[in-house]
Each structure stands twice: as structure tokens, then as C-alpha cells.
Motif scaffolding. Structure first.
Motif, PDB file in Angstrom:
ATOM      1  N   ASP A   1       0.869  -1.175   0.000  1.00  0.00           N
ATOM      2  CA  ASP A   1       0.000   0.000   0.000  1.00  0.00           C
ATOM      3  C   ASP A   1       0.906   1.226   0.000  1.00  0.00           C
ATOM      4  OD1 ASP A   1      -2.635   0.854   0.029  1.00  0.00           O
ATOM      5  OD2 ASP A   1      -2.841   0.802   2.193  1.00  0.00           O
TER       6      ASP A   1
ATOM      7  N   ASN B   1      -3.696   5.214  -3.029  1.00  0.00           N
ATOM      8  CA  ASN B   1      -4.895   6.015  -2.742  1.00  0.00           C
ATOM      9  C   ASN B   1      -4.450   7.480  -2.718  1.00  0.00           C
ATOM     10  OD1 ASN B   1      -3.933   6.729  -0.136  1.00  0.00           O
ATOM     11  ND2 ASN B   1      -4.916   4.975   0.836  1.00  0.00           N
TER      12      ASN B   1
ATOM     13  N   ARG C   1      -4.049   9.584  -0.454  1.00  0.00           N
ATOM     14  CA  ARG C   1      -3.079   9.916   0.602  1.00  0.00           C
ATOM     15  C   ARG C   1      -1.668   9.480   0.190  1.00  0.00           C
ATOM     16  NH1 ARG C   1      -0.477   7.691   4.922  1.00  0.00           N
ATOM     17  NH2 ARG C   1      -1.419   5.628   4.734  1.00  0.00           N
TER      18      ARG C   1
ATOM     19  N   LYS D   1      -9.770   1.925  -8.863  1.00  0.00           N
ATOM     20  CA  LYS D   1     -10.378   1.987  -7.534  1.00  0.00           C
ATOM     21  C   LYS D   1     -11.559   2.942  -7.548  1.00  0.00           C
ATOM     22  CE  LYS D   1      -7.629   1.289  -3.440  1.00  0.00           C
ATOM     23  NZ  LYS D   1      -6.656   1.874  -2.521  1.00  0.00           N
TER      24      LYS D   1
ATOM     25  N   TRP E   1      -9.227   1.067   9.811  1.00  0.00           N
ATOM     26  CA  TRP E   1     -10.091   2.203  10.125  1.00  0.00           C
ATOM     27  C   TRP E   1     -11.234   1.765  11.051  1.00  0.00           C
ATOM     28  CZ3 TRP E   1     -11.031   6.055   5.484  1.00  0.00           C
ATOM     29  CH2 TRP E   1      -9.797   6.372   4.897  1.00  0.00           C
TER      30      TRP E   1
ATOM     31  N   ALA F   1      -5.911  -1.561   4.775  1.00  0.00           N
ATOM     32  CA  ALA F   1      -5.594  -0.771   5.969  1.00  0.00           C
ATOM     33  C   ALA F   1      -5.148  -1.702   7.096  1.00  0.00           C
ATOM     34  CB  ALA F   1      -6.773   0.122   6.371  1.00  0.00           C
TER      35      ALA F   1
ATOM     36  N   ARG G   1      -2.590  -3.071   9.796  1.00  0.00           N
ATOM     37  CA  ARG G   1      -1.621  -2.339  10.627  1.00  0.00           C
ATOM     38  C   ARG G   1      -0.604  -3.220  11.338  1.00  0.00           C
ATOM     39  NH1 ARG G   1      -3.333   1.600   7.841  1.00  0.00           N
ATOM     40  NH2 ARG G   1      -5.069   2.828   8.610  1.00  0.00           N
TER      41      ARG G   1
HETATM   42  C1  E4P Z   1      -6.285   0.196   0.442  1.00  0.00           C
HETATM   43  O1  E4P Z   1      -6.344  -0.067  -0.739  1.00  0.00           O
HETATM   44  C2  E4P Z   1      -6.049   1.520   0.954  1.00  0.00           C
HETATM   45  O2  E4P Z   1      -5.144   2.221   0.133  1.00  0.00           O
HETATM   46  C3  E4P Z   1      -5.462   1.553   2.324  1.00  0.00           C
HETATM   47  O3  E4P Z   1      -5.348   0.315   2.921  1.00  0.00           O
HETATM   48  C4  E4P Z   1      -6.073   2.616   3.128  1.00  0.00           C
HETATM   49  O4  E4P Z   1      -5.583   2.652   4.388  1.00  0.00           O
HETATM   50  P1  E4P Z   1      -4.508   3.639   4.991  1.00  0.00           P
HETATM   51  O5  E4P Z   1      -4.112   4.622   3.926  1.00  0.00           O
HETATM   52  O6  E4P Z   1      -5.181   4.259   6.130  1.00  0.00           O
HETATM   53  O7  E4P Z   1      -3.390   2.726   5.372  1.00  0.00           O
END
Ligand code: E4P
Length: 220
Positions: free
Chosen positions: A6, A28, A30, A88, A137, A169, A171
Motif C-alpha cells: 500500500d 490512494n 493519501r 479503484k 479504520w 488498511a 496495521r
Molecule cells: C487500500 O487499498 C487503501 O489504500 C489503504 O489500505 C487505506 O488505508 P490507509 O491509507 O489508512 O493505510
């Protein structure tokens, strides 16, 4: 079970491919922001790293889009950049519809921001290639996730859906193992999570002890 990284940081992805043989990449908004590069440049760079392989790169459509036709147009544009790209889409009504329409056009999709088994089921019905339930999350919100993933996996198996489940996500190592025990297809986690998961303090401690014994022994 497949391990996806990720990340949208090229050096991190190169490291994951080389050292861990990661099976795919998820990005993503972020991750793209953290990369410090423009969206299109960085996803093209990532696509080039896995060109000619069957490793997928999940690339998210503009999150401002609320209309399924606009999502499909953006998805087609992104998919034309690289055969490795999976589009996505958010688990909204428009996102589910876009999954169905993109599938008809031969474009694979990854339903993201999935927080209920009902959303995952609908994504599978609409033909999602991947579905991404976000466990980190949910746990941060005090919700349990073992049964959440077990239900999604049972639904997939009950109806023989072809959709692969990406536990997202993630951890820590416990969550990776839980996903594997349940029978999810894929986990996606950051590089730091994998680094931690692949080591154990007892291994380091044991190695130190063995080095000490080795040094006190003759070889021949
Ligand atoms: C999954 O495809 C997401 O990109 C990812 O797991 C989102 O989580 P995070 O950015 O909070 O780690």
C-alpha cells in the motif's frame, strides 16, 4: 495468500518487489500526496515498475466524482495507461454502477472504502475484480473486524463470486495472520507493517546467542 504493498513511493515499491516479491500495489490519494509527485506522473512510474507482469496496481479515480458516467470515463482513461491498472472506485451507489459498466468494457475495478459486508456483497454482484474492506479504520473506531472479514469471505465462497478480497488498511502481523486464517485472498499494508511482521525479537536475540556460541567453537 497475496501480499500487496500500500504505497505510491517508487523507492519503497522497488524495495518491496525486490526483497519481498510483493504481488501487487495499492495506491490512494493519501499515498499519492505523500509521494510528493503529480498523480498521473507517479501512477505511470509505478505502472512501469510492473509492466509485463501480472502484478496489479490499484489506482483511484478522482474522489470528487459523484456521477457513475464520469467515474467510468476517468476509469477508462486510467486503464488505458497500463494493462496492470485496476480502477479503484468508492463503495457508493455511483461507484457500484461504475464497476458494472467498466466490467462490460473489460476494465477491472477495486471497490474501496468498504466498511460493511453488504457493501462487499453488492460489489461482488456488480462484478468487482477486487473488494477492499478497510479493517484498520474500523478497529480505530472500536469495531471488530475478524467476523467482518469472515462474513465477506463466506459470502464470496457461498456464491462462488470471482472477486478477490483485499483486506486493507492492515496495521500489524496479527491482522495479516487473521486474514490468512479466514481465507481472504490478499492483504495490503505499508512497508513498515511488513518489515515489522517479518521479524521477531526472539529471532534477533537467538541469533546473537548463536553467534556467541559459534565464536567460542573451532570450525575444523
Ligand atoms: C487500500 O487499498 C487503501 O489504500 C489503504 O489500505 C487505506 O488505508 P490507509 O491509507 O489508512 O493505510
Amino acid at each position: 495468500m497475496k501480499f500487496f504493498l500500500d504505497s505510491a513511493q517508487v523507492d519503497e515499491i522497488e524495495y518491496g518487489l525486490k526483497m519481498w516479491d510483493i504481488d501487487g500495489i495499492t495506491t490512494n490519494p493519501r499515498h499519492v500526496q505523500v509521494s510528493g509527485k503529480p498523480f498521473l506522473s507517479v501512477v505511470k512510474e509505478i505502472g512501469a515498475l510492473v509492466a509485463g507482469t501480472d502484478k496489479t496496481v490499484s489506482v483511484e479515480v478522482n474522489p470528487h466524482l459523484e456521477n457513475h458516467a464520469l467515474m467510468v470515463a476517468e476509469g477508462e482513461k486510467l486503464a488505458s495507461i497500463s494493462e496492470n491498472f485496476v480502477i479503484k472506485l468508492p463503495a457508493t451507489e455511483a461507484g457500484f454502477k461504475a464497476v458494472e459498466l467498466l466490467k462490460k468494457k473489460g476494465v477491472r475495478s477495486n471497490l474501496t472504502l468498504v466498511f460493511s459486508a453488504a457493501q462487499a456483497l453488492h460489489a461482488m454482484r456488480m462484478g468487482a475484480f477486487f473488494v477492499s474492506p478497510f479493517i484498520g479504520w474500523k478497529e480505530a473506531n472500536g469495531e471488530e473486524t475478524f467476523n467482518f472479514i469472515a462474513e465477506i469471505t463466506a459470502i464470496r465462497d457461498n456464491f462462488a463470486f470471482q472477486t478477490e478480497i483485499i483486506v486493507a488498511a492492515v496495521r500489524n502481523a496479527r491482522q495479516i495472520v487473521d486474514a490468512a486464517v479466514i481465507g481472504a485472498d490478499i492483504v495490503t499494508a505499508g512497508a513498515a507493517v511488513y518489515k515489522d511482521a517479518f521479524r521477531h525479537p526472539f529471532t534477533d536475540e537467538g541469533l546473537k546467542k548463536f553467534i556467541s556460541f559459534w565464536d567460542q567453537t573451532t570450525y575444523e
